[in-house]
Design a protein around this motif. Structure first.
Motif, PDB file in Angstrom:
ATOM      1  N   UNK A 199       0.604  -1.124  -0.074  1.00 14.30           N
ATOM      2  CA  UNK A 199       0.015  -0.253   0.015  1.00 14.30           C
ATOM      3  C   UNK A 199       0.985   1.392  -0.025  1.00 14.30           C
ATOM      4  N   UNK A 200       1.700   1.439   1.191  1.00  8.28           N
ATOM      5  CA  UNK A 200       2.372   2.551   1.220  1.00  8.28           C
ATOM      6  C   UNK A 200       3.654   2.706   0.497  1.00  8.28           C
ATOM      7  N   UNK A 201       4.127   1.475   0.169  1.00  5.74           N
ATOM      8  CA  UNK A 201       5.709   1.318  -0.244  1.00  5.74           C
ATOM      9  C   UNK A 201       5.661   0.997  -1.834  1.00  5.74           C
ATOM     10  N   UNK A 202       4.193   1.118  -2.483  1.00  7.24           N
ATOM     11  CA  UNK A 202       4.124   0.428  -3.885  1.00  7.24           C
ATOM     12  C   UNK A 202       4.683   1.256  -4.892  1.00  7.24           C
ATOM     13  N   UNK A 203       5.153   2.724  -4.611  1.00  8.81           N
ATOM     14  CA  UNK A 203       5.835   3.268  -5.930  1.00  8.81           C
ATOM     15  C   UNK A 203       7.309   2.952  -5.945  1.00  8.81           C
ATOM     16  N   UNK A 204       7.804   2.605  -4.748  1.00  7.88           N
ATOM     17  CA  UNK A 204       9.135   2.115  -4.662  1.00  7.88           C
ATOM     18  C   UNK A 204       9.319   0.642  -5.207  1.00  7.88           C
ATOM     19  N   UNK A 298      -5.999   1.560   4.466  1.00  6.58           N
ATOM     20  CA  UNK A 298      -6.338   2.411   3.427  1.00  6.58           C
ATOM     21  C   UNK A 298      -4.969   3.118   2.682  1.00  6.58           C
ATOM     22  N   UNK A 299      -5.311   3.553   1.482  1.00  2.97           N
ATOM     23  CA  UNK A 299      -4.134   4.418   0.875  1.00  2.97           C
ATOM     24  C   UNK A 299      -3.725   5.763   1.391  1.00  2.97           C
ATOM     25  N   UNK A 300      -5.155   6.041   1.988  1.00  5.02           N
ATOM     26  CA  UNK A 300      -5.015   7.602   2.741  1.00  5.02           C
ATOM     27  C   UNK A 300      -5.891   7.613   3.670  1.00  5.02           C
ATOM     28  N   UNK A 301      -5.842   8.273   4.878  1.00  7.68           N
ATOM     29  CA  UNK A 301      -6.925   8.354   5.841  1.00  7.68           C
ATOM     30  C   UNK A 301      -8.167   9.095   5.468  1.00  7.68           C
ATOM     31  N   UNK A 302      -7.781  10.151   4.584  1.00  4.16           N
ATOM     32  CA  UNK A 302      -8.994  11.046   4.098  1.00  4.16           C
ATOM     33  C   UNK A 302      -8.692  11.322   2.753  1.00  4.16           C
ATOM     34  N   UNK A 303      -9.713  10.806   2.058  1.00  3.53           N
ATOM     35  CA  UNK A 303      -9.813  11.072   0.662  1.00  3.53           C
ATOM     36  C   UNK A 303     -10.383  12.187   0.174  1.00  3.53           C
ATOM     37  N   UNK A 304     -11.241  13.069   1.032  1.00  3.15           N
ATOM     38  CA  UNK A 304     -11.844  14.266   0.786  1.00  3.15           C
ATOM     39  C   UNK A 304     -12.105  15.213   2.130  1.00  3.15           C
ATOM     40  N   UNK A 305     -11.821  16.298   1.814  1.00  5.24           N
ATOM     41  CA  UNK A 305     -12.049  17.266   3.074  1.00  5.24           C
ATOM     42  C   UNK A 305     -11.903  18.818   2.791  1.00  5.24           C
ATOM     43  N   UNK A 306     -12.567  19.655   3.601  1.00  7.82           N
ATOM     44  CA  UNK A 306     -12.483  21.166   3.211  1.00  7.82           C
ATOM     45  C   UNK A 306     -11.392  21.780   3.551  1.00  7.82           C
ATOM     46  N   UNK A 307     -11.292  22.839   2.993  1.00  7.24           N
ATOM     47  CA  UNK A 307      -9.965  23.423   2.879  1.00  7.24           C
ATOM     48  C   UNK A 307      -9.347  23.890   4.269  1.00  7.24           C
ATOM     49  N   UNK A 308     -10.228  24.048   5.150  1.00  8.81           N
ATOM     50  CA  UNK A 308      -9.695  24.264   6.806  1.00  8.81           C
ATOM     51  C   UNK A 308      -9.113  23.478   7.482  1.00  8.81           C
ATOM     52  N   UNK A 309      -8.903  22.187   6.788  1.00 13.49           N
ATOM     53  CA  UNK A 309      -8.402  20.840   7.441  1.00 13.49           C
ATOM     54  C   UNK A 309      -6.929  20.787   6.557  1.00 13.49           C
ATOM     55  N   UNK A 310      -6.624  21.497   5.728  1.00 10.12           N
ATOM     56  CA  UNK A 310      -5.249  21.319   5.290  1.00 10.12           C
ATOM     57  C   UNK A 310      -4.238  21.872   6.353  1.00 10.12           C
ATOM     58  N   UNK A 311      -3.156  21.041   6.458  1.00 16.41           N
ATOM     59  CA  UNK A 311      -2.075  21.515   7.307  1.00 16.41           C
ATOM     60  C   UNK A 311      -1.776  20.698   8.411  1.00 16.41           C
ATOM     61  N   UNK A 312      -1.069  21.165   9.483  1.00 18.12           N
ATOM     62  CA  UNK A 312      -0.529  20.491  10.485  1.00 18.12           C
ATOM     63  C   UNK A 312      -0.939  21.181  11.832  1.00 18.12           C
ATOM     64  N   UNK A 313      -0.949  20.743  13.028  1.00 17.35           N
ATOM     65  CA  UNK A 313      -1.179  21.582  14.287  1.00 17.35           C
ATOM     66  C   UNK A 313       0.040  22.424  14.509  1.00 17.35           C
ATOM     67  N   UNK A 314      -0.507  23.792  15.011  1.00 10.67           N
ATOM     68  CA  UNK A 314       0.727  24.700  15.266  1.00 10.67           C
ATOM     69  C   UNK A 314       0.283  24.784  16.771  1.00 10.67           C
ATOM     70  N   UNK A 315       1.216  24.082  17.741  1.00 11.59           N
ATOM     71  CA  UNK A 315       0.624  24.192  19.046  1.00 11.59           C
ATOM     72  C   UNK A 315       2.042  24.244  19.880  1.00 11.59           C
TER      73      UNK A 315
END
Length: 397
Positions: A199-204, A298-315
């Protein structure tokens, strides 16, 4: 009054979803009805999440073993096919293997060992050590594997996956030969037509096979990327992320559904005046310390999301501040100092020592794990998740 509760994750019950159902209306109504029933209100930046399963079901994104077999024959020629690095799962891979075998005369099934990519173990590292086996270089035949390790069963399912997969192939009408190896190019000693199932190493893996002379290389993400005789499909992920539906049918990962999450966001805004974020989630991304199973099949956790969920925590790390910058303070003085530091924090804390130990993962991966743990995979009947307070911090009232 000062708020005393932080993040809340609620499983929201909904109807059983069928093909063609209007998920936008169902999701919005389910969340609003739950809010009225339980006496809570939506807030800005709440997160509404839908499990990928109901999205694919509403899309009618299914395929049969006959569809898989037809695509495999078309893309790999229908002769001897190497099938390498599959995960050990009746739900995730068994029906795919059945379809692949129906599209081949012979399957060379190459299993990674001591376990698969997501942590399902065939044997233990202690068993390898005791047998003097080097998993990085040694190739085992089925006979040698049985001689060394006997009939091995999965710790949780009680299934001997070696025998189970072998039987699936022969019952589908193909010959089977099983080997155990961890170097992708090993399969090329047996056949030059390969389906790599990692799954996650398929391209290599694909790159290594092509560089070492494979004639045809497909990943699971290359099978059913378009409709075959009216089947469902997934243009981006193919068979990756699929689940067993019946003994001869799979549910594929959802097709493009960004429009759907944005429509839910818009409808909630119209009805409540609140700007929420919306996502579709599959497997979370966490690991079981007992069974060593990494949940993300799964190949990704989330296949679709709104723009406000882009990024990483800033804490900022509160315990770092308490133990270092403000180690001589306590009580209200400490609380005020930390609150002021949070309010003044930079928009990007990468490299800041006060943020060390915070989780460096995508927001959708973190939220998806929380959703997956909240909804479970059984009979809770909560295909929608509402997360509140996730973007709050210590200073929010």
């Amino acid at each position: 009054m000062e708020r005393k509760v932080g993040t809340i994750s609620r499983g929201i019950r909904g109807p059983i979803i069928r093909e063609g159902d209007d998920l936008v209306t169902i999701a919005v109504d389910s969340v609003l009805e739950a809010a009225e029933s339980e006496g809570f209100e939506l807030r800005d930046r709440d997160v509404i999440a839908l499990t990928e399963s109901i999205v694919a079901r509403a899309q009618g994104n299914y395929a049969s073993v006959d569809h898989i077999a037809a695509d495999v024959r078309e893309k790999l020629g229908g002769g001897t096919i190497g099938v390498i690095f599959p995960i050990l799962s009746r739900n995730r891979f068994a029906i795919c293997l059945k379809g692949i075998a129906m599209g081949a005369k012979k399957v060379i099934l190459m299993l990674s060992y001591p376990g698969d990519e997501v942590g399902n173990a065939l044997i233990s590292y202690d068993q390898l050590d005791n047998a003097g086996i080097n998993p990085y270089s040694d190739v085992l035949t089925l006979e040698k594997y049985r001689e060394l390790f006997g009939d091995t069963k999965h710790e949780f399912t009680g299934v001997d996956y070696v025998q189970y997969y072998s039987d699936l192939v022969t019952e589908a009408g193909a010959e089977v030969e099983i080997i155990f190896a961890n170097q992708a190019k090993t399969i090329l000693d047996y056949t030059d037509s390969v389906i790599t199932c990692d799954i996650h190493t398929r391209q290599r893996t694909k790159r290594i096979l092509k560089e070492n002379g494979a004639r045809v290389v497909c990943g699971l993400d290359d099978i059913l990327t378009s409709s075959v005789n009216g089947s469902g499909f997934n243009e981006k992920y193919g068979l990756l992320g699929s689940n067993k539906s019946t003994e001869d049918k799979i549910k594929l990962f959802p097709q493009e559904c960004t429009d759907m999450v944005e429509a839910i966001q818009e409808k909630i805004l119209e009805k409540t005046g609140k700007h929420v974020e919306v996502m579709v989630y599959g497997d979370g991304a966490f690991k079981d310390p007992q069974g060593k199973i990494w949940e993300l099949a799964d190949p990704v956790v989330s296949p679709a999301f709104t723009k406000g969920l882009i990024g990483t925590p800033n804490e900022l790390k509160l315990k770092y501040l308490a133990d270092n910058d403000f180690k001589d303070l306590s009580g209200k003085e400490l609380k005020d100092a930390i609150s002021d530091r949070i309010k003044a924090k930079e928009s990007n804390l990468v490299g800041n020592m006060a943020s060390q130990g915070t989780t460096p993962r995508q927001l959708t991966d973190l939220l998806g794990s929380l959703c997956d743990l909240t909804s479970g995979s059984g009979d809770k009947g909560t295909p929608f998740i509402l997360i509140q307070g996730y973007f709050d911090n210590y200073t929010d009232q």
